[in-house]
Design a protein around this motif. Structure first.
Motif, PDB file in Angstrom:
ATOM      1  N   CYS A  53      -2.532  -5.857  -1.166  1.00 54.36           N
ATOM      2  CA  CYS A  53      -1.480  -5.462  -0.218  1.00 54.36           C
ATOM      3  C   CYS A  53      -0.896  -6.707   0.454  1.00 54.36           C
ATOM      4  CB  CYS A  53      -2.053  -4.510   0.826  1.00 54.36           C
ATOM      5  SG  CYS A  53      -0.903  -4.103   2.141  1.00 54.36           S
TER       6      CYS A  53
ATOM      7  N   CYS B  97      -1.458  -7.118   4.440  1.00 57.71           N
ATOM      8  CA  CYS B  97      -2.709  -7.401   5.144  1.00 57.71           C
ATOM      9  C   CYS B  97      -3.638  -8.356   4.390  1.00 57.71           C
ATOM     10  CB  CYS B  97      -3.444  -6.094   5.466  1.00 57.71           C
ATOM     11  SG  CYS B  97      -3.940  -5.158   4.013  1.00 57.71           S
TER      12      CYS B  97
ATOM     13  N   GLY C 166      -6.989  -4.256   4.766  1.00 56.89           N
ATOM     14  CA  GLY C 166      -6.664  -2.837   4.903  1.00 56.89           C
ATOM     15  C   GLY C 166      -5.720  -2.625   6.063  1.00 56.89           C
ATOM     16  N   CYS C 167      -4.680  -1.819   5.857  1.00 56.30           N
ATOM     17  CA  CYS C 167      -3.729  -1.518   6.936  1.00 56.30           C
ATOM     18  C   CYS C 167      -3.052  -0.184   6.632  1.00 56.30           C
ATOM     19  CB  CYS C 167      -2.699  -2.629   7.093  1.00 56.30           C
ATOM     20  SG  CYS C 167      -1.558  -2.794   5.702  1.00 56.30           S
TER      21      CYS C 167
ATOM     22  N   CYS D 256      -1.245   0.282   3.155  1.00 54.26           N
ATOM     23  CA  CYS D 256      -2.013   0.463   1.913  1.00 54.26           C
ATOM     24  C   CYS D 256      -3.086   1.539   2.070  1.00 54.26           C
ATOM     25  CB  CYS D 256      -2.632  -0.861   1.485  1.00 54.26           C
ATOM     26  SG  CYS D 256      -3.695  -1.604   2.725  1.00 54.26           S
TER      27      CYS D 256
HETATM   28 ZN   LIG Z   1      -2.518  -3.372   3.653  1.00 52.86          ZN
END
Ligand SMILES: [Zn+2]
Length: 490
Positions: A384, A387, A416-417, A420
């Protein structure tokens, strides 16, 4: 308006109640939280000023803060919070194989569960849905970008209600719980029809149901969007310009071979050519191309269909897969006589197609005469971009980079965000190895030189191996080392 996710959301407030179901579904608003001073509300349509005004006046004198959610997320949320009544499925109509996903509030609760599962799967671009009965509960998992992801667990008491409903929709016998069954059903969401191939097998705690999603209206990807590096892309584009010959795609199931073949065909001057594809099944429609579905039950196999297709005087034929000697023989002979044939084979790397074809009984001189190019490919998830985290490479990776002549001192790790869905990855890209057959290689094939010798020649003359290509994508920050290690051996 800030975006929020309703995933794992449960309303919990000491200061007020959630809106009623009808209001949530008809107006598209969910209360997220309420304190003595403030109310947080998620709404689907930020431009609905009437709704915002109504809510603001309703909650006066508290301050109202709005957040954005998608329609699909709301539908999933409603599906999840539906009260479940196992008896409801008795009302399910026979022959009702198609359900409208957006009319989510009108159906029986069990339909809502299935709708919610399908909507969420389509929204997350899952390739298949797994509904698995376990001892205590029912596990719902999706395969997204090639990786299984647990979405939720639902109550075991509704399992057979859900299973029966799916069986009725797929024209299967709802009373059969001991034998495997296969079928098809289709669902509609906002005018998009999605075909689902249904497979049900009995397991210890009930059944395992797999719904494979075929979104025939999904956007056809162009060659440039697949993730090939420019050098490889140009080589492939040159290969399909041949008026005749054989082009092969190789890789395991799920490595995106069909997507690449479709992109290759879409890149051709379609109005000037007669193009016929023979597929099992036709997964995606290409405008202007004749696409045929094979059917083993009525003896329309790849080779018998290819025989008939040849009578139609095509310029280009795509054969979904070369599985047997009969198909291989026919494909190679027709590529010698003025047809461009595109197909797939199961081999680990690009050069091994020669051995594979020889093992199927084909003459080396014939292989040498027709083979233009073979492409080995794998699919990996892209890290992603919102992030990803830059890290310095360790000694082990550094030595891999050196071994495969890849430059770089850093790489990215996944995080992770919201973008995504907390997975750290978004979308997929190709890891590839493009083997172009030149005059020298043609001679080597005809003379039956050992494969490693041919491979060595190709690598010396510019072929990038799968391993080098994979590491280059790590060095370029497109994917991560963990992703490529799953698909490529270094
Ligand atoms: Zn992300």
């Amino acid at each position: 308006m800030k975006r929020v996710s309703l995933k794992n959301f449960q309303f919990n407030s000491e200061h007020g109640e959630q809106y009623n179901r009808d209001f949530i579904s008809y107006r598209g608003a969910v209360k997220l939280n309420e304190t003595q001073e403030e109310v947080h509300i998620a709404i689907v349509d930020g431009s609905d000023t009437q709704l915002r005004h109504d809510l603001e006046s309703f909650h006066m004198p508290k301050k109202t803060v709005f957040f954005g959610i998608t329609k699909a997320e709301l539908a999933t949320f409603i599906g999840e919070t539906t009260d479940i009544e196992p008896v409801a499925s008795k009302r399910a109509k026979e022959n009702d194989r198609s359900i409208a996903l957006d009319s989510i509030t009108s159906g029986a609760p069990v339909v809502n569960i299935i709708n919610a599962i399908c909507i969420e799967a389509i929204r997350l671009e899952a390739s298949d849905i797994h509904i698995e009965a376990q001892a205590e509960s029912v596990q719902i998992r999706y395969r997204i970008d090639g990786v299984m992801r647990t979405i939720k667990k639902i109550d075991k008491s509704v399992f057979y209600t859900v299973s029966n409903r799916i069986k009725i929709m797929a024209n299967l016998n709802p009373l059969e719980q001991r034998l495997p069954q296969d079928g098809r059903m289709s669902v509609t969401l906002e005018n998009i029809t999605v075909d689902l191939r249904v497979s049900i097998i009995p397991v210890a705690d009930g059944e395992s149901i797999v719904l494979r999603i075929f979104n025939t209206s999904a956007k056809l990807l162009s060659l440039d969007e697949l993730g090939f590096y420019p050098k490889e892309l140009n080589a492939i584009k040159a290969a399909v310009k041949n008026p005749f010959g054989l082009i092969l795609l190789t890789g395991p199931t799920g490595s995106g071979k069909t997507t690449t073949l479709h992109a290759l065909i879409a890149n051709l001057p379609i109005p000037d050519l007669k193009i016929i594809t023979i597929e099992d099944p036709v997964e995606q429609l290409i405008p202007g191309v004749n696409q045929v579905q094979i059917n083993d039950e009525i003896d329309l196999s790849f080779d018998s269909m290819l025989r008939r297709v040849l009578r139609q005087d095509p310029n280009v034929i795509m054969v979904g897969e070369i599985r047997d000697t009969a198909t291989a023989e026919l494909a190679l002979r027709s590529s010698l006589t003025g047809h461009l044939i595109l197909s797939t084979l199961h081999t680990n790397d690009s050069v091994s197609v020669i051995t594979r074809l020889e093992n199927m009984g084909l003459e080396p001189f014939l292989i040498a005469a027709v083979l233009r190019c073979s492409v080995a490919q794998r699919l990996v998830r892209k890290v992603c971009q919102s992030c990803r985290k830059n890290v310095t490479i360790n000694k082990k990776i550094k030595s891999l980079f050196t071994k495969y002549k890849v430059e770089g001192n850093s790489m990215y790790e996944s995080s992770g965000c919201l973008d995504c869905e907390d997975t750290g990855y978004k979308g997929r890209t190709i890891i590839s190895e493009v083997f172009m057959v030149d005059k020298a290689i043609e001679e080597m094939i005809a003379m039956q030189k050992p494969i490693n010798e041919i491979s060595k020649y190709a690598l010396l003359h510019g072929m990038g191996s799968l391993a080098k290509n994979a590491l280059q994508k790590v060095a370029d920050g497109i994917t991560t080392i963990q992703e490529v290690e799953r698909e490529v051996i270094f």
